[in-house]
Design an enzyme around this catalytic site. Structure first.
Site, short mmCIF file in Angstrom:
data_model
loop_
_atom_site.label_atom_id
_atom_site.label_comp_id
_atom_site.label_asym_id
_atom_site.label_seq_id
_atom_site.Cartn_x
_atom_site.Cartn_y
_atom_site.Cartn_z
N HIS A 127 -0.74 10.16 4.43
CA HIS A 127 -1.68 11.28 4.27
C HIS A 127 -1.98 11.45 2.80
O HIS A 127 -1.10 11.26 1.96
CB HIS A 127 -1.07 12.57 4.83
CG HIS A 127 -2.09 13.62 5.11
ND1 HIS A 127 -2.54 14.48 4.15
CD2 HIS A 127 -2.79 13.89 6.24
CE1 HIS A 127 -3.46 15.27 4.69
NE2 HIS A 127 -3.64 14.92 5.95
N ASP A 180 -1.57 12.78 13.90
CA ASP A 180 -2.18 11.89 14.89
C ASP A 180 -1.18 10.94 15.54
O ASP A 180 -1.45 10.35 16.58
CB ASP A 180 -3.32 11.08 14.23
CG ASP A 180 -4.45 11.99 13.82
OD1 ASP A 180 -4.75 12.92 14.59
OD2 ASP A 180 -5.01 11.79 12.74
N1 CMC Z 1 0.08 1.83 6.76
C1 CMC Z 1 0.48 0.97 5.77
N2 CMC Z 1 0.28 1.22 4.46
C2 CMC Z 1 -0.32 2.37 4.12
C3 CMC Z 1 -0.74 3.30 5.10
C4 CMC Z 1 -0.51 3.00 6.45
N3 CMC Z 1 -0.89 3.85 7.41
N4 CMC Z 1 -1.32 4.37 4.49
C5 CMC Z 1 -1.27 4.11 3.17
N5 CMC Z 1 -0.66 2.90 2.94
C6 CMC Z 1 -0.37 2.29 1.64
C7 CMC Z 1 -1.63 1.70 1.02
O1 CMC Z 1 -1.81 0.36 1.39
C8 CMC Z 1 -1.34 1.88 -0.45
O2 CMC Z 1 -0.42 0.88 -0.84
P1 CMC Z 1 -0.49 0.24 -2.34
O3 CMC Z 1 -0.14 1.38 -3.25
O4 CMC Z 1 0.50 -0.86 -2.34
O5 CMC Z 1 -1.91 -0.22 -2.52
C9 CMC Z 1 -0.60 3.22 -0.51
O6 CMC Z 1 0.05 3.34 0.76
C10 CMC Z 1 -1.49 4.42 -0.77
O7 CMC Z 1 -2.55 4.41 0.21
P2 CMC Z 1 -4.00 4.99 -0.03
O8 CMC Z 1 -4.93 4.40 0.99
O9 CMC Z 1 -4.36 4.85 -1.47
O10 CMC Z 1 -3.75 6.54 0.26
P3 CMC Z 1 -4.87 7.62 0.56
O11 CMC Z 1 -4.29 8.92 0.20
O12 CMC Z 1 -6.17 7.25 -0.06
O13 CMC Z 1 -5.08 7.51 2.16
C11 CMC Z 1 -4.84 7.82 4.49
C12 CMC Z 1 -4.54 8.38 3.09
C13 CMC Z 1 -4.51 8.87 5.55
C14 CMC Z 1 -6.34 7.49 4.62
C15 CMC Z 1 -4.00 6.53 4.72
O14 CMC Z 1 -2.62 6.84 4.63
C16 CMC Z 1 -4.30 5.86 6.06
O15 CMC Z 1 -5.24 5.07 6.15
N6 CMC Z 1 -3.48 6.14 7.14
C17 CMC Z 1 -3.74 5.64 8.47
C18 CMC Z 1 -4.83 6.45 9.14
C19 CMC Z 1 -4.35 7.82 9.60
O16 CMC Z 1 -3.29 7.94 10.21
N7 CMC Z 1 -5.17 8.85 9.32
C20 CMC Z 1 -4.89 10.21 9.77
C21 CMC Z 1 -4.64 11.16 8.65
S1 CMC Z 1 -3.97 12.72 9.26
C22 CMC Z 1 -5.26 13.44 10.18
C23 CMC Z 1 -6.28 14.04 9.30
O17 CMC Z 1 -5.97 15.11 8.73
O18 CMC Z 1 -7.36 13.48 9.17
#
Ligand code: CMC
Length: 428
Positions: free
Chosen positions: A317, A374
Site C-alpha cells: 500500500h 483487498d
Molecule cells: N508484490 C510484490 N512486490 C511489490 C508489491 C506486491 N504486491 N507491491 C509493491 N512491491 C514492491 C515493488 O516492486 C517495489 O520494489 P523495489 O523497491 O524493489 O522496486 C516496492 O515494493 C515499492 O513498490 P511501489 O510500486 O513503488 O509502491 P507504491 O506505493 O507506488 O504502490 C501499490 C502501492 C498498492 C500500487 C502496490 O503495492 C501494488 O501494486 N500492490 C498490488 C495491488 C493491490 O493490492 N492494490 C490494492 C491497494 S489497497 C486498496 C486501495 O485502497 O486501493
C-alpha cells in the site's frame, strides 16, 4: 513562534534563500506551504505520484500508515465498525457526527425512497452487450444519472448537496445490481423498500421476479442476517480512505466545475484499476491461478523477481507501512464466518500460506508489504455468493459516500483551485 521552512537554492554558484510557512495539522505530518514556490523561484517541485504532496487540507479521514491506523471523523475504524452500521458511518462522514436514533431513521427512509431508478434510465442497460463487465455498465449508468438530474452544474446550498448525496448513495447499489443482472441475462429486480440498505442490495442481486420470500433457485432461502452484517462491515471499511487515486480523481473533476455525478463516475473508473479497487477481483483470480498450496513458493519467487512483472495482489500500500487496519478487521471477520458460512477452505489455505510466507520473508519485510483490504474481501464476498466481477462494484457502493463527502468538502473550501500539475519538459 510559527514553524518555518528555509529552502536554499544553489544555482550557477549563486545561493538564494526562501522562507515558507509550515502549516499545522491536527494529526500526522505538517506541510510546507509551497504555493508561491514557482512564482518565487521559477522552479517546479517534482513529485511523481504525489508521494510527498498534500493537495488539500481535509477533516474527513486520517491514516497513520506507520501505525496502521485509520479514522473516519476522528473515530478509529475498528471500534466504529464493531458498533455502527454502514448507514451510521455514511451519516458520520456527511455530517461529522454519528446520528441519533431518530436521525438514522429519517436518513434510512430518505435513502429507501431514492433507491429506485428513473424508468428511462433502465433502458440503457439493454444497450450494453451480454457479458459486459458490470464496472463498465455501472460507470456509464452513474454518468447517465447526470442526464436525468441535470438541474445545474453548481450546487447552491446544503439542501442541494444533501439531495445529491442521498440520490447517489441510494441509487448506486441499484445501478450496480442492475449492471450485474444484465451481464448474466436475468431480469432486473427492483429495490424492496421494506428492506435495509444492505439487505436490499443482496436481494436485488439474488432474488427471482415475483418471489417475495427471496428464495433463490438453488433452494437457499432468505438472506441470512450474518451475511447482511458481513457485507455491511465491508461497505463501512470501504467508505473513505482520504486522498487515494479515485478520490483525487473525484476532486480533480470537481475542480473543473463538472457535474457531481460525473465526478463520482470518474472516481468509479479510476477505482477499477488493478492497483486500486480492482485488486479485489485480481486477488481471487490470482489465488485460483496459483491453484494449490504447493505452488505458493513458486509465485512468491516470481513476485520477488525484479525482472518479472508479477505482483502479489492484495499486498502493499502507498500509505500503510504496517498491517492495513481494514485487513485486520476482515481477517477477524473471515475467522468468525468460517463457522457459519461456506468459506472456500481451499482458497483460504492458499491465502494463509501466502500471508505466512510474505510476512516472514526479507523482501516483503524490507519493503513493508503487508496484506491490504483487498486480500481478504474476495474470500468473504465469494461466501456471500457475490460473483468476482462484482467485487469492485461492492467497493464502489461503499466508497460512494467518501467520494461525495470529499466532493462537498472540496466545493466548500475557499482555497480550492482547478487541479493543474506542471511538468519537467524533456522533449524537443
Ligand atoms: N508484490 C510484490 N512486490 C511489490 C508489491 C506486491 N504486491 N507491491 C509493491 N512491491 C514492491 C515493488 O516492486 C517495489 O520494489 P523495489 O523497491 O524493489 O522496486 C516496492 O515494493 C515499492 O513498490 P511501489 O510500486 O513503488 O509502491 P507504491 O506505493 O507506488 O504502490 C501499490 C502501492 C498498492 C500500487 C502496490 O503495492 C501494488 O501494486 N500492490 C498490488 C495491488 C493491490 O493490492 N492494490 C490494492 C491497494 S489497497 C486498496 C486501495 O485502497 O486501493
Amino acid at each position: 513562534m510559527k514553524d518555518k521552512a528555509t529552502i536554499i537554492l544553489d544555482i550557477d554558484n549563486q545561493k538564494q534563500e526562501y522562507n515558507y510557512d509550515i502549516l499545522d495539522s491536527t494529526r500526522g505530518p505538517k506541510a510546507v506551504d509551497l504555493r508561491t514556490f514557482y512564482s518565487d523561484t521559477g522552479l517546479f517541485t517534482y513529485d511523481v505520484g504525489f508521494t510527498a504532496t498534500a493537495a488539500c487540507s481535509s477533516r474527513v479521514t486520517y491514516i497513520d500508515g506507520k501505525k496502521g491506523e485509520l479514522r473516519y471523523r476522528g473515530y478509529e475504524i475498528e471500534k466504529l465498525v464493531s458498533k455502527h452500521s454502514y448507514l451510521e458511518v455514511c451519516f458520520l462522514l456527511l455530517n461529522e457526527k454519528l446520528p441519533t436514533k431518530e436521525q438514522l431513521m429519517h436518513f434510512d427512509i430518505e435513502l429507501r425512497h431514492r433507491s429506485f431508478l428513473h424508468e428511462g434510465l433502465k433502458n440503457i442497460f439493454g444497450a450494453f452487450p451480454d457479458n459486459a463487465h458490470p464496472m463498465a455498465t455501472l460507470s456509464a449508468g452513474v454518468t447517465s444519472l447526470a442526464s436525468f438530474y441535470f438541474d445545474h452544474l453548481d450546487i447552491k446550498d446544503d439542501i442541494e448537496y444533501k439531495e445529491m448525496a442521498y440520490r447517489l448513495i441510494a441509487k448506486i447499489p441499484t445501478v450496480a445490481a442492475f449492471a450485474y443482472r444484465h451481464s448474466i441475462g436475468t431480469p432486473l429486480i427492483e429495490p424492496d423498500i421494506n428492506l435495509s440498505f444492505t439487505e436490499n442490495f443482496l436481494f436485488m442481486m439474488r432474488a427471482y421476479p415475483h418471489n417475495n420470500l427471496k428464495v433463490t433457485a438453488d433452494g437457499q432461502e432468505q438472506i441470512n442476517p450474518i451475511e447482511i452484517k458481513a457485507l455491511d462491515t465491508i461497505f463501512s471499511l470501504h467508505a473513505d480512505h482520504e486522498q487515494n487515486a479515485s478520490t483525487t480523481v473525484v476532486r480533480s473533476v470537481a475542480s473543473t466545475g463538472a457535474h457531481p455525478y460525473v465526478a463520482v463516475s470518474s472516481g468509479i473508473n479510476a477505482l477499477w484499476g488493478r492497483a486500486h479497487g480492482g485488486a479485489n477481483e485480481s486477488v481471487i483470480a490470482q489465488l485460483n491461478m496459483i491453484g494449490s498450496v504447493e505452488n505458493v513458493e513458486k509465485y512468491i519467487k516470481k513476485a520477488k523477481d525484479p525482472n518479472d512483472e508479477f505482483r502479489l495482489m492484495g499486498f502493499g500500500h502507498r500509505v500503510y507501512k504496517n498491517f492495513d487496519p481494514r485487513a485486520r478487521v476482515l481477517k477477524k471477520l473471515q475467522d468468525e464466518l468460517k463457522q457459519t458460512l461456506k468459506l472456500d477452505s481451499h482458497l483460504m489455505e492458499i491465502a494463509n500460506k501466502i500471508e505466512a510466507i510474505a510476512l516472514s520473508d526479507e523482501y516483503f519485510i524490507k519493503r513493508n508489504l503487508y496484506p491490504n483490504i483487498d486480500f481478504y474481501t474476495g474470500i468473504i464476498l465469494t461466501a456471500l455468493r457475490i460473483p468476482k466481477q462484482m467485487f469492485t462494484a461492492i467497493f464502489v457502493i461503499g466508497r460512494t459516500v467518501g467520494w461525495i463527502t470529499q466532493y462537498i468538502e472540496f466545493k466548500k473550501d475557499n482555497q480550492s483551485k482547478i487541479a493543474r500539475p506542471r511538468q519537467v519538459y524533456k522533449g524537443k
